[in-house]
Design an enzyme around this catalytic site. Structure first.
Site, PDB file in Angstrom:
ATOM      1  N   ASN A 164       0.832  -1.194   0.000  1.00  0.00           N
ATOM      2  CA  ASN A 164       0.000   0.000   0.000  1.00  0.00           C
ATOM      3  C   ASN A 164       0.872   1.251   0.000  1.00  0.00           C
ATOM      4  O   ASN A 164       1.958   1.282   0.584  1.00  0.00           O
ATOM      5  CB  ASN A 164      -1.008   0.006   1.165  1.00  0.00           C
ATOM      6  N   GLU A 178       0.371   5.252   0.712  1.00  0.00           N
ATOM      7  CA  GLU A 178      -0.545   6.288   1.203  1.00  0.00           C
ATOM      8  C   GLU A 178      -0.092   7.670   0.751  1.00  0.00           C
ATOM      9  O   GLU A 178       1.041   7.856   0.289  1.00  0.00           O
ATOM     10  CB  GLU A 178      -0.627   6.200   2.730  1.00  0.00           C
ATOM     11  N   CYS A 209      -4.311   0.701  -2.245  1.00  0.00           N
ATOM     12  CA  CYS A 209      -4.093  -0.557  -1.522  1.00  0.00           C
ATOM     13  C   CYS A 209      -3.056  -1.429  -2.232  1.00  0.00           C
ATOM     14  O   CYS A 209      -2.858  -1.337  -3.458  1.00  0.00           O
ATOM     15  CB  CYS A 209      -5.392  -1.341  -1.433  1.00  0.00           C
ATOM     16  N   GLU A 226      -3.197  -4.582  -3.025  1.00  0.00           N
ATOM     17  CA  GLU A 226      -3.746  -5.464  -4.058  1.00  0.00           C
ATOM     18  C   GLU A 226      -3.790  -4.758  -5.407  1.00  0.00           C
ATOM     19  O   GLU A 226      -3.447  -5.322  -6.446  1.00  0.00           O
ATOM     20  CB  GLU A 226      -5.169  -5.906  -3.693  1.00  0.00           C
ATOM     21  N   CYS A 280     -10.473  -4.721   0.759  1.00  0.00           N
ATOM     22  CA  CYS A 280     -11.549  -3.732   0.883  1.00  0.00           C
ATOM     23  C   CYS A 280     -12.504  -3.858  -0.309  1.00  0.00           C
ATOM     24  O   CYS A 280     -12.217  -4.552  -1.295  1.00  0.00           O
ATOM     25  CB  CYS A 280     -10.964  -2.325   0.968  1.00  0.00           C
ATOM     26  N   CYS A 326     -11.045  -2.843  -3.747  1.00  0.00           N
ATOM     27  CA  CYS A 326     -10.139  -3.872  -4.289  1.00  0.00           C
ATOM     28  C   CYS A 326     -10.926  -5.086  -4.765  1.00  0.00           C
ATOM     29  O   CYS A 326     -10.549  -5.706  -5.764  1.00  0.00           O
ATOM     30  CB  CYS A 326      -9.100  -4.281  -3.251  1.00  0.00           C
TER      31      CYS A 326
HETATM   32  N1  THU Z   1      -5.201  -1.517   2.701  1.00  0.00           N
HETATM   33  C1  THU Z   1      -4.653  -2.336   1.767  1.00  0.00           C
HETATM   34  O1  THU Z   1      -3.591  -2.045   1.210  1.00  0.00           O
HETATM   35  N2  THU Z   1      -5.302  -3.475   1.452  1.00  0.00           N
HETATM   36  C2  THU Z   1      -6.412  -3.937   2.094  1.00  0.00           C
HETATM   37  O2  THU Z   1      -6.906  -5.015   1.778  1.00  0.00           O
HETATM   38  C3  THU Z   1      -7.005  -3.146   3.187  1.00  0.00           C
HETATM   39  C4  THU Z   1      -6.460  -1.789   3.358  1.00  0.00           C
HETATM   40  C5  THU Z   1      -4.466  -0.315   3.094  1.00  0.00           C
HETATM   41  C6  THU Z   1      -5.070   1.000   2.679  1.00  0.00           C
HETATM   42  C7  THU Z   1      -4.463   1.935   3.707  1.00  0.00           C
HETATM   43  O3  THU Z   1      -3.169   2.331   3.260  1.00  0.00           O
HETATM   44  C8  THU Z   1      -4.286   1.086   4.946  1.00  0.00           C
HETATM   45  O4  THU Z   1      -4.350  -0.268   4.499  1.00  0.00           O
HETATM   46  C9  THU Z   1      -5.343   1.310   6.017  1.00  0.00           C
HETATM   47  O5  THU Z   1      -6.614   1.220   5.494  1.00  0.00           O
END
Ligand code: THU
Length: 139
Positions: free
Chosen positions: A49, A51, A60, A62, A95, A98
């Site tokens: 991920n 940010e 994310c 994925e 999520c 995704c």
């Molecule tokens: N996140 C992911 O990378 N994948 C997931 O399946 C759930 C959430 C990340 C997004 C964000 O950077 C952090 O986790 C918190 O939500």
């Protein structure tokens, strides 16, 4: 089940997701996620991920793995593994955004391998995580 009981291809995918998770750029949530995507012919693309200080622009793990693979010309995928530091007994689940992207790019028969640092492992078909998706048949 536990990661220690996984078949070799799944264990290898989880190991690669675990390694790339360390590269996560998650200064805001501090929640690091790693993903590893297997193509039909056995190549693996990883993603973490990433940010952004404008929070909504974060992406994310994925989707990073999927978009990397697509941009390298890949089109057929068998499974994706995802790992994060979720509570014991509760592997991380993709999520909703995704799930839509995974469904579009992997198709309903793809396999999603969900794990955590406690070694919990759950697998599901894409169609189980996102039944009745919006898809290209509407366009
Ligand atoms: N996140 C992911 O990378 N994948 C997931 O399946 C759930 C959430 C990340 C997004 C964000 O950077 C952090 O986790 C918190 O939500």
């Amino acid at each position: 089940m536990k990661v220690s009981e996984a078949t070799e291809p799944i264990a290898s995918l989880i190991a690669q997701a675990t390694a790339v998770r360390e590269r996560a750029h998650a200064p805001f949530s501090k929640f690091k996620v790693g993903a590893a995507l297997e193509t039909r012919d056995g190549r693996v693309y990883v993603g973490c991920n990433v940010e952004n200080s404008s929070y909504g622009l974060s992406i994310c793990a994925e989707r990073v793995a999927l978009f990397k693979a697509i941009s390298e010309g890949e089109r057929e995928f068998t499974r994706i593994a995802v790992i994060a530091d979720t509570p014991a007994g509760s592997p991380v689940r993709p999520c909703g955004a995704c799930r839509q992207v995974i469904s579009d790019l992997m198709g309903s028969h793809g396999e999603v391998v969900m794990t955590n640092l406690h070694g919990d492992l759950e697998t599901a078909l894409v169609s189980e995580l996102l039944p009745a998706p919006f898809d290209r048949s509407y366009l």
